[in-house]
Design a protein around this motif. Structure first.
Motif, PDB file in Angstrom:
ATOM      1  N   ALA A  67       0.825  -1.204   0.000  1.00  0.00           N
ATOM      2  CA  ALA A  67       0.000   0.000   0.000  1.00  0.00           C
ATOM      3  C   ALA A  67       0.865   1.263   0.000  1.00  0.00           C
ATOM      4  O   ALA A  67       0.543   2.249  -0.674  1.00  0.00           O
ATOM      5  N   LEU A  68       1.982   1.248   0.738  1.00  0.00           N
ATOM      6  CA  LEU A  68       2.883   2.398   0.752  1.00  0.00           C
ATOM      7  C   LEU A  68       3.525   2.615  -0.609  1.00  0.00           C
ATOM      8  O   LEU A  68       3.692   3.760  -1.063  1.00  0.00           O
ATOM      9  N   GLU A  69       3.883   1.522  -1.292  1.00  0.00           N
ATOM     10  CA  GLU A  69       4.455   1.637  -2.637  1.00  0.00           C
ATOM     11  C   GLU A  69       3.424   2.220  -3.602  1.00  0.00           C
ATOM     12  O   GLU A  69       3.753   3.051  -4.453  1.00  0.00           O
ATOM     13  N   SER A  70       2.168   1.801  -3.466  1.00  0.00           N
ATOM     14  CA  SER A  70       1.110   2.347  -4.319  1.00  0.00           C
ATOM     15  C   SER A  70       0.915   3.834  -4.051  1.00  0.00           C
ATOM     16  O   SER A  70       0.678   4.620  -4.977  1.00  0.00           O
ATOM     17  N   VAL A  88      -4.092   9.249  -0.484  1.00  0.00           N
ATOM     18  CA  VAL A  88      -4.679   9.196   0.861  1.00  0.00           C
ATOM     19  C   VAL A  88      -5.333   7.844   1.112  1.00  0.00           C
ATOM     20  O   VAL A  88      -5.232   7.278   2.211  1.00  0.00           O
ATOM     21  N   GLY A  89      -5.996   7.313   0.083  1.00  0.00           N
ATOM     22  CA  GLY A  89      -6.613   5.995   0.226  1.00  0.00           C
ATOM     23  C   GLY A  89      -5.594   4.911   0.533  1.00  0.00           C
ATOM     24  O   GLY A  89      -5.817   4.073   1.418  1.00  0.00           O
ATOM     25  N   ASN A  90      -4.470   4.934  -0.163  1.00  0.00           N
ATOM     26  CA  ASN A  90      -3.445   3.917   0.075  1.00  0.00           C
ATOM     27  C   ASN A  90      -2.739   4.105   1.417  1.00  0.00           C
ATOM     28  O   ASN A  90      -2.351   3.119   2.056  1.00  0.00           O
ATOM     29  N   LEU A  91      -2.575   5.342   1.856  1.00  0.00           N
ATOM     30  CA  LEU A  91      -1.990   5.577   3.182  1.00  0.00           C
ATOM     31  C   LEU A  91      -2.910   5.027   4.281  1.00  0.00           C
ATOM     32  O   LEU A  91      -2.442   4.433   5.261  1.00  0.00           O
ATOM     33  N   ARG A  93      -5.012   2.567   3.808  1.00  0.00           N
ATOM     34  CA  ARG A  93      -4.912   1.109   3.673  1.00  0.00           C
ATOM     35  C   ARG A  93      -3.678   0.584   4.397  1.00  0.00           C
ATOM     36  O   ARG A  93      -3.729  -0.461   5.061  1.00  0.00           O
ATOM     37  N   ALA A  94      -2.568   1.315   4.266  1.00  0.00           N
ATOM     38  CA  ALA A  94      -1.340   0.894   4.944  1.00  0.00           C
ATOM     39  C   ALA A  94      -1.531   0.880   6.456  1.00  0.00           C
ATOM     40  O   ALA A  94      -1.101  -0.057   7.148  1.00  0.00           O
ATOM     41  N   MET A  95      -2.195   1.897   6.996  1.00  0.00           N
ATOM     42  CA  MET A  95      -2.453   1.941   8.435  1.00  0.00           C
ATOM     43  C   MET A  95      -3.438   0.850   8.846  1.00  0.00           C
ATOM     44  O   MET A  95      -3.305   0.243   9.913  1.00  0.00           O
ATOM     45  N   TYR A  96      -4.420   0.595   7.999  1.00  0.00           N
ATOM     46  CA  TYR A  96      -5.382  -0.468   8.282  1.00  0.00           C
ATOM     47  C   TYR A  96      -4.691  -1.820   8.361  1.00  0.00           C
ATOM     48  O   TYR A  96      -4.922  -2.608   9.302  1.00  0.00           O
ATOM     49  N   PHE A  97      -3.813  -2.098   7.404  1.00  0.00           N
ATOM     50  CA  PHE A  97      -3.098  -3.375   7.411  1.00  0.00           C
ATOM     51  C   PHE A  97      -2.142  -3.469   8.603  1.00  0.00           C
ATOM     52  O   PHE A  97      -1.982  -4.549   9.182  1.00  0.00           O
TER      53      PHE A  97
END
Length: 246
Positions: A67-70, A88-91, A93-97
């Protein structure tokens, strides 16, 4: 980080299959309970769901890096709205994971005194924010395509559409609504990746809404939404051209 991203890519399909199985168990358990199945059998289905959920979390250990790479790739997009929504969506997602990985450590016994409810609520909040960004991106892309399609028809036809008397405000509103709905249907039919992404995100958003208590439904509805979005995700993995880009 590259090795984590490769690991995540290899495990995504398995995680999607586990996710589909998890929500299928949720749906099945609810249906059996509503139809008067024995409590012991329903308890076994729920136990199977819990085991599948825990196993599924194991396949998501590398997803934060992915997600961070995306997010890093999305920063370079020229469209400001897409850049904001996707990044923002991928950031989120990264926190969610990341929260989900911590929750896995607690449920697996590695961190026995963890407040699992707190971390679960925290992970679902990040998940909800990510889905809101995804749906905002979908709505923006739909608007762009509808405007492009309408402009193309206007240039091709050389007219702005049927004219109505000045006093027919309600008729104009109804006609305009019908034209917009027809245009929306045409845009979604012409763009299967966008259509699948809208349906998938729309199904997924009911899961965190229910878990956070913002819009309570029932386990059967949550299971159906999760199963539908999981099947669509598997479809985009099997047929990569169905995945919305960028």
């Amino acid at each position: 980080m590259d090795s984590w991203v490769r690991f995540s890519a290899q495990s995504q399909a398995k995680e999607r299959v586990f996710r589909a199985a998890q929500y299928a168990c949720t749906l099945l358990g609810y249906a059996l309970q509503k139809n008067g199945a024995s409590p012991d059998f329903v308890a076994r289905i729920k136990q199977l769901e819990a085991h599948v959920s825990l196993g599924r979390k194991l396949f998501r250990l590398g997803n934060s890096a992915d997600a961070l790479e995306s997010a890093k790739r999305a920063i370079h997009l020229s469209d400001m709205v897409l850049r904001f929504c996707i990044t923002v969506g991928n950031l989120n997602r990264a926190m969610y994971f990341a929260c989900d990985n911590i929750l896995w450590a607690g449920k697996s016994g590695l961190v026995p005194h963890m407040d699992q409810e707190k971390w679960s609520q925290r992970s679902f909040r990040y998940y909800l924010f990510a889905l809101i960004m995804n749906l905002s991106r979908d709505a923006y892309e739909i608007r762009l395509l509808m405007e492009r399609e309408a402009n193309g028809k206007r240039q091709k036809g050389g007219e702005n559409g049927p004219e109505l008397p000045a006093d027919s405000g309600l008729q104009q509103l109804v006609l305009r609504l019908k034209l917009q709905l027809r245009l929306l249907g045409h845009v979604l039919r012409s763009n299967p990746p966008l259509f699948l992404d809208v349906v998938k995100n729309a199904c997924d958003i009911f899961i965190p809404l229910d878990k956070l208590g913002l819009y309570k439904t029932n386990p059967g509805f949550v299971g159906l939404c999760g199963l539908t979005s999981s099947v669509l995700s598997i479809l985009t993995i099997v047929h990569p051209w169905l995945k919305l880009k960028p």
